[in-house]
Design a protein around this motif. Sequence first.
Motif, PDB file in Angstrom:
ATOM      1  N   VAL A  13       0.862  -1.177   0.000  1.00  0.00           N
ATOM      2  CA  VAL A  13       0.000   0.000   0.000  1.00  0.00           C
ATOM      3  C   VAL A  13       0.898   1.226   0.000  1.00  0.00           C
ATOM      4  O   VAL A  13       1.734   1.388   0.888  1.00  0.00           O
ATOM      5  N   ALA A  14       0.751   2.083  -1.001  1.00  0.00           N
ATOM      6  CA  ALA A  14       1.566   3.291  -1.111  1.00  0.00           C
ATOM      7  C   ALA A  14       0.687   4.515  -0.898  1.00  0.00           C
ATOM      8  O   ALA A  14      -0.368   4.648  -1.528  1.00  0.00           O
ATOM      9  N   VAL A  15       1.134   5.391   0.003  1.00  0.00           N
ATOM     10  CA  VAL A  15       0.423   6.637   0.268  1.00  0.00           C
ATOM     11  C   VAL A  15       1.335   7.789  -0.109  1.00  0.00           C
ATOM     12  O   VAL A  15       2.513   7.803   0.265  1.00  0.00           O
ATOM     13  N   ALA A  45       9.439   4.301   5.595  1.00  0.00           N
ATOM     14  CA  ALA A  45       9.263   5.691   5.997  1.00  0.00           C
ATOM     15  C   ALA A  45       9.730   6.670   4.931  1.00  0.00           C
ATOM     16  O   ALA A  45      10.483   6.321   4.004  1.00  0.00           O
ATOM     17  N   ASP A  46       9.275   7.901   5.083  1.00  0.00           N
ATOM     18  CA  ASP A  46       9.701   9.023   4.251  1.00  0.00           C
ATOM     19  C   ASP A  46      11.227   9.143   4.301  1.00  0.00           C
ATOM     20  O   ASP A  46      11.839   9.052   5.368  1.00  0.00           O
ATOM     21  N   LEU A  47      11.847   9.373   3.142  1.00  0.00           N
ATOM     22  CA  LEU A  47      13.313   9.389   3.046  1.00  0.00           C
ATOM     23  C   LEU A  47      13.902  10.790   2.987  1.00  0.00           C
ATOM     24  O   LEU A  47      15.102  10.942   2.773  1.00  0.00           O
ATOM     25  N   GLY A  48      13.083  11.819   3.192  1.00  0.00           N
ATOM     26  CA  GLY A  48      13.581  13.178   3.087  1.00  0.00           C
ATOM     27  C   GLY A  48      14.736  13.471   4.030  1.00  0.00           C
ATOM     28  O   GLY A  48      15.749  14.070   3.631  1.00  0.00           O
ATOM     29  N   SER A  49      14.626  13.030   5.285  1.00  0.00           N
ATOM     30  CA  SER A  49      15.687  13.300   6.260  1.00  0.00           C
ATOM     31  C   SER A  49      16.977  12.604   5.882  1.00  0.00           C
ATOM     32  O   SER A  49      18.071  13.174   6.023  1.00  0.00           O
ATOM     33  N   LEU A  50      16.874  11.379   5.380  1.00  0.00           N
ATOM     34  CA  LEU A  50      18.078  10.652   4.964  1.00  0.00           C
ATOM     35  C   LEU A  50      18.741  11.331   3.771  1.00  0.00           C
ATOM     36  O   LEU A  50      19.977  11.349   3.665  1.00  0.00           O
ATOM     37  N   ARG A  73      16.458   4.583  -3.515  1.00  0.00           N
ATOM     38  CA  ARG A  73      16.571   4.181  -2.114  1.00  0.00           C
ATOM     39  C   ARG A  73      15.228   3.665  -1.603  1.00  0.00           C
ATOM     40  O   ARG A  73      15.172   2.674  -0.854  1.00  0.00           O
ATOM     41  N   GLY A  74      14.154   4.326  -2.019  1.00  0.00           N
ATOM     42  CA  GLY A  74      12.832   3.871  -1.617  1.00  0.00           C
ATOM     43  C   GLY A  74      12.526   2.483  -2.146  1.00  0.00           C
ATOM     44  O   GLY A  74      12.016   1.620  -1.413  1.00  0.00           O
ATOM     45  N   ILE A  75      12.841   2.238  -3.403  1.00  0.00           N
ATOM     46  CA  ILE A  75      12.593   0.919  -3.993  1.00  0.00           C
ATOM     47  C   ILE A  75      13.390  -0.154  -3.266  1.00  0.00           C
ATOM     48  O   ILE A  75      12.863  -1.223  -2.929  1.00  0.00           O
ATOM     49  N   SER A  76      14.659   0.113  -2.986  1.00  0.00           N
ATOM     50  CA  SER A  76      15.484  -0.894  -2.307  1.00  0.00           C
ATOM     51  C   SER A  76      14.962  -1.158  -0.897  1.00  0.00           C
ATOM     52  O   SER A  76      14.950  -2.312  -0.437  1.00  0.00           O
ATOM     53  N   GLY A  93       5.299   6.731  -1.981  1.00  0.00           N
ATOM     54  CA  GLY A  93       5.695   5.818  -3.042  1.00  0.00           C
ATOM     55  C   GLY A  93       6.505   6.538  -4.104  1.00  0.00           C
ATOM     56  O   GLY A  93       6.667   7.764  -4.074  1.00  0.00           O
ATOM     57  N   ALA A  94       7.024   5.784  -5.056  1.00  0.00           N
ATOM     58  CA  ALA A  94       7.927   6.331  -6.073  1.00  0.00           C
ATOM     59  C   ALA A  94       7.374   7.534  -6.835  1.00  0.00           C
ATOM     60  O   ALA A  94       8.110   8.489  -7.103  1.00  0.00           O
TER      61      ALA A  94
END
Length: 221
Positions: A13-15, A45-50, A73-76, A93-94
């Motif tokens: 499930v992607a939001v 989780a959201d990757l903005g901080s990373l 990074r999200g896909i991996s 999601g992507a």
Amino acid sequence: MSADSEVFRPVTVAVMGTHSTGKTTFINKLAGRLRRDRIEVEIVADLGSLALEAGLPILAEHTWASTLWIIARGISTELEAWTRADVVLIDRGAPDALGYYEAALETRNHPADPRHLKHLEEIVVGHSRHYDYVLRTVLNPEEPLGLSKPRDTDLEFRALADQHIEAVLQRLGIGHDTLTSDGHDRALVDATAFIKGRLADSTTELDWGDETPKVGDTQAS
């Protein structure tokens, strides 16, 4: 999954949607409901901080490279989660990253490089086929920015990102339902029912090429 599948893919499930529109809150509530029924859940989780920690620009400063990093990074991270859960819930999601990139380009009045855009679109479309259920939050301009973490305070960019995420999903034909600020209770019921139905019928495959209507395949207006 079919018997000859190379890897088990859990229900995904992607939001997605602009910041401070309730994505994380919704995902945490949905995860809580599923875990109470002893369903194994992983949250991506959201990757903005990373991205910031890696020295990459985000929000209105997004570049092709930072967008590609977040998508890859999200896909991996999603693929790692596949090995640990029955259900994977994805906070952005992507397609979300592509929407933010296009909003950033408009903000800076920079035209997109067609080659870069095509490359990103191909990755987004290809991977989004693994999402069983897609939700897009709808910005309510009266909702304040959240205070749980540092936020971008540019409300114009916030609204622009909302518009571009919707445009990306529409342009790329990614079926989705909308999640309004006052519609979380109903969305929780719908998402929970969909997930449990998919878990009960593990032979069902997601196929964007067929003509069978599926939950989440309605285009947002």
